[in-house]
Design an enzyme around this catalytic site. Structure first.
Site, PDB file in Angstrom:
ATOM      1  N   GLN A 199      74.426  98.401  85.609  1.00  0.00           N
ATOM      2  CA  GLN A 199      75.382  98.029  86.648  1.00  0.00           C
ATOM      3  C   GLN A 199      76.239  99.259  86.947  1.00  0.00           C
ATOM      4  O   GLN A 199      77.215  99.539  86.239  1.00  0.00           O
ATOM      5  CB  GLN A 199      76.224  96.857  86.182  1.00  0.00           C
ATOM      6  CG  GLN A 199      75.406  95.644  85.741  1.00  0.00           C
ATOM      7  CD  GLN A 199      74.689  94.967  86.897  1.00  0.00           C
ATOM      8  OE1 GLN A 199      75.301  94.378  87.783  1.00  0.00           O
ATOM      9  NE2 GLN A 199      73.360  95.051  86.898  1.00  0.00           N
ATOM     10  N   ARG A 219      81.560  94.154  87.513  1.00  0.00           N
ATOM     11  CA  ARG A 219      81.322  95.323  88.339  1.00  0.00           C
ATOM     12  C   ARG A 219      80.052  95.142  89.158  1.00  0.00           C
ATOM     13  O   ARG A 219      79.182  94.327  88.815  1.00  0.00           O
ATOM     14  CB  ARG A 219      81.226  96.581  87.483  1.00  0.00           C
ATOM     15  CG  ARG A 219      80.002  96.653  86.593  1.00  0.00           C
ATOM     16  CD  ARG A 219      80.051  97.817  85.603  1.00  0.00           C
ATOM     17  NE  ARG A 219      80.575  99.035  86.190  1.00  0.00           N
ATOM     18  CZ  ARG A 219      81.839  99.475  86.022  1.00  0.00           C
ATOM     19  NH1 ARG A 219      82.682  98.803  85.267  1.00  0.00           N
ATOM     20  NH2 ARG A 219      82.232 100.586  86.593  1.00  0.00           N
ATOM     21  N   ALA A 240      81.160  87.097  90.016  1.00  0.00           N
ATOM     22  CA  ALA A 240      79.973  87.858  89.636  1.00  0.00           C
ATOM     23  C   ALA A 240      79.885  89.178  90.405  1.00  0.00           C
ATOM     24  O   ALA A 240      80.696  89.462  91.292  1.00  0.00           O
ATOM     25  CB  ALA A 240      78.718  87.024  89.864  1.00  0.00           C
ATOM     26  N   HIS A 241      78.857  89.969  90.054  1.00  0.00           N
ATOM     27  CA  HIS A 241      78.743  91.307  90.637  1.00  0.00           C
ATOM     28  C   HIS A 241      78.505  91.269  92.144  1.00  0.00           C
ATOM     29  O   HIS A 241      77.814  90.425  92.674  1.00  0.00           O
ATOM     30  CB  HIS A 241      77.644  92.126  89.945  1.00  0.00           C
ATOM     31  CG  HIS A 241      76.292  91.491  89.926  1.00  0.00           C
ATOM     32  ND1 HIS A 241      75.236  92.048  89.247  1.00  0.00           N
ATOM     33  CD2 HIS A 241      75.811  90.360  90.483  1.00  0.00           C
ATOM     34  CE1 HIS A 241      74.166  91.296  89.396  1.00  0.00           C
ATOM     35  NE2 HIS A 241      74.495  90.273  90.144  1.00  0.00           N
ATOM     36  N   ASN A 242      79.173  92.234  92.805  1.00  0.00           N
ATOM     37  CA  ASN A 242      79.049  92.449  94.249  1.00  0.00           C
ATOM     38  C   ASN A 242      79.607  91.325  95.115  1.00  0.00           C
ATOM     39  O   ASN A 242      79.344  91.272  96.314  1.00  0.00           O
ATOM     40  CB  ASN A 242      77.596  92.735  94.644  1.00  0.00           C
ATOM     41  CG  ASN A 242      77.082  94.011  94.016  1.00  0.00           C
ATOM     42  OD1 ASN A 242      76.268  93.965  93.088  1.00  0.00           O
ATOM     43  ND2 ASN A 242      77.562  95.141  94.481  1.00  0.00           N
TER      44      ASN A 242
END
Length: 352
Positions: A199, A219, A240-242
């Site tokens: 990540q 991240r 969560a990511h993004n």
């Protein structure tokens, strides 16, 4: 901390309120209508609590003009009593004030930049390349990872963890146990074996954001996870990511947002809401508690799923009927076909 005292005249001036009563009356705290004493200020914001106003013992009450009519006690008359209460609450906040400087037990990397006006608490760790802005308070046992930035006026409660490359805007409040910049849940499956995906994105938090206790913001996998200005996140939320969250959106506790979902500006997400990944929610959406959002929302408004509470016996009946819906739908289709056939035959006979 020394107790704070204000006269009603001072409070009225601060709020721009109309005072009904004794301007020299001293107030030393805030309390509910049911519990307030003679030296405390209360407020009426919810109509269902109006019944408590009659016997209220408060030194004064924040009221609208309509509610103030006929009230015998001291009153500060405002347009929005709840907003006025919010504004005055800071005058009576007993939260300890941070002491400027770096605690002797803190560990600060040689190349970290810490503003002279900042406060670094006991056993905090500021890693290489990190930047701590003016007036920032870093609580005990916090970790600010490599190259992370905390903007001016920020306040981190004890035990907040910022991984590397996390950027925090100005005047951001982060409560204990929050973790920002943890690795997103990314894996590739090869013949039943999960292979981890690095990540390599970051996390960017806007200005005037508040993040609740034990909330986690992962991240990004490639680009960053983005939280807009003025966003308010309650306790125990999973981002969560993004994920991207627009300005001034508020989310209540135990919500979970899956990866790469985009939430617009000025939304309200109630407690326990879940959102699948890779969808978009437009501006001005209100999602009620425990809703599962499985597709994009393109029109502002209120959205719900699930069923509200009802007596257990009634719920069991409803659940049983739900299981029968598929069979009922098939039977209805058959009846519609039979009806269509009978109607068609009758029409043919009429034409003859």
């Amino acid at each position: 901390m020394t107790a704070q005292f204000y006269t009603l005249g001072q409070l009225a001036e601060r709020l721009g309120a109309t005072l009904s009563g004794a301007a020299d009356k001293v107030i030393n705290g805030l309390a509910t209508l049911q519990e307030a004493g003679a030296d405390q200020l209360s407020f009426l914001a919810n109509p269902q609590y109006r019944k408590f106003l009659v016997d209220c013992q408060a030194g004064a009450v924040l009221l609208t003009a309509a509610d103030a009519e006929g009230y015998a006690g001291n009153a500060l008359v405002v347009v929005n009593p709840y907003l006025a209460y919010a504004q005055l609450s800071h005058l009576f906040d007993r939260k300890p004030q941070a002491v400027t400087g770096v605690h002797p037990t803190a560990v600060v990397a040689a190349d970290a930049r810490v503003d002279a006006s900042a406060s670094i608490g006991a056993y905090a760790v500021i890693e290489s390349g990190a930047q701590i802005g003016a007036g920032v308070s870093i609580g005990a046992h916090c970790v600010v990872g490599a190259r992370s930035v905390v903007g001016e006026g920020g306040w981190l409660a004890p035990r907040v963890t910022l991984y590397h490359d996390v950027r925090i805007g100005k005047r951001v409040v982060i409560q204990s146990g929050a973790v920002l910049g943890g690795e997103g849940f990314g894996f590739a499956n090869e013949k039943g074996v999960w292979q981890k995906i690095a990540q390599i994105g970051g996390v960017a938090i806007g200005d005037d954001v508040e993040i609740g206790a034990n909330t986690t913001i992962d991240r990004g996998a490639l680009s960053g996870t983005l939280i807009g200005n003025g966003v308010k996140l309650d306790n125990q939320i999973m981002i969560a990511h993004n994920v991207q969250i627009g300005d001034n959106t508020a989310m209540a506790g135990c919500s979970g947002i899956s990866g790469s979902t985009k939430i617009g500006k000025n939304c309200m997400i109630a407690g326990g809401v879940g959102m699948v990944g890779h969808i978009e929610v437009c501006d001005g959406v209100f999602v009620t508690g425990m809703t599962m959002v499985t597709r994009s929302i393109t029109e502002p408004g209120s959205y719900s799923s699930g069923t509200a509470m009802q007596p257990a016996a009634e719920w069991r009946k409803s659940a049983a009927r739900i299981r029968q819906l598929d069979d009922m739908a098939r039977r209805l289709q058959q009846l519609e076909k039979q009806l269509a056939a009978v109607t068609s035959g009758a029409d043919s006979s009429s034409d003859a």
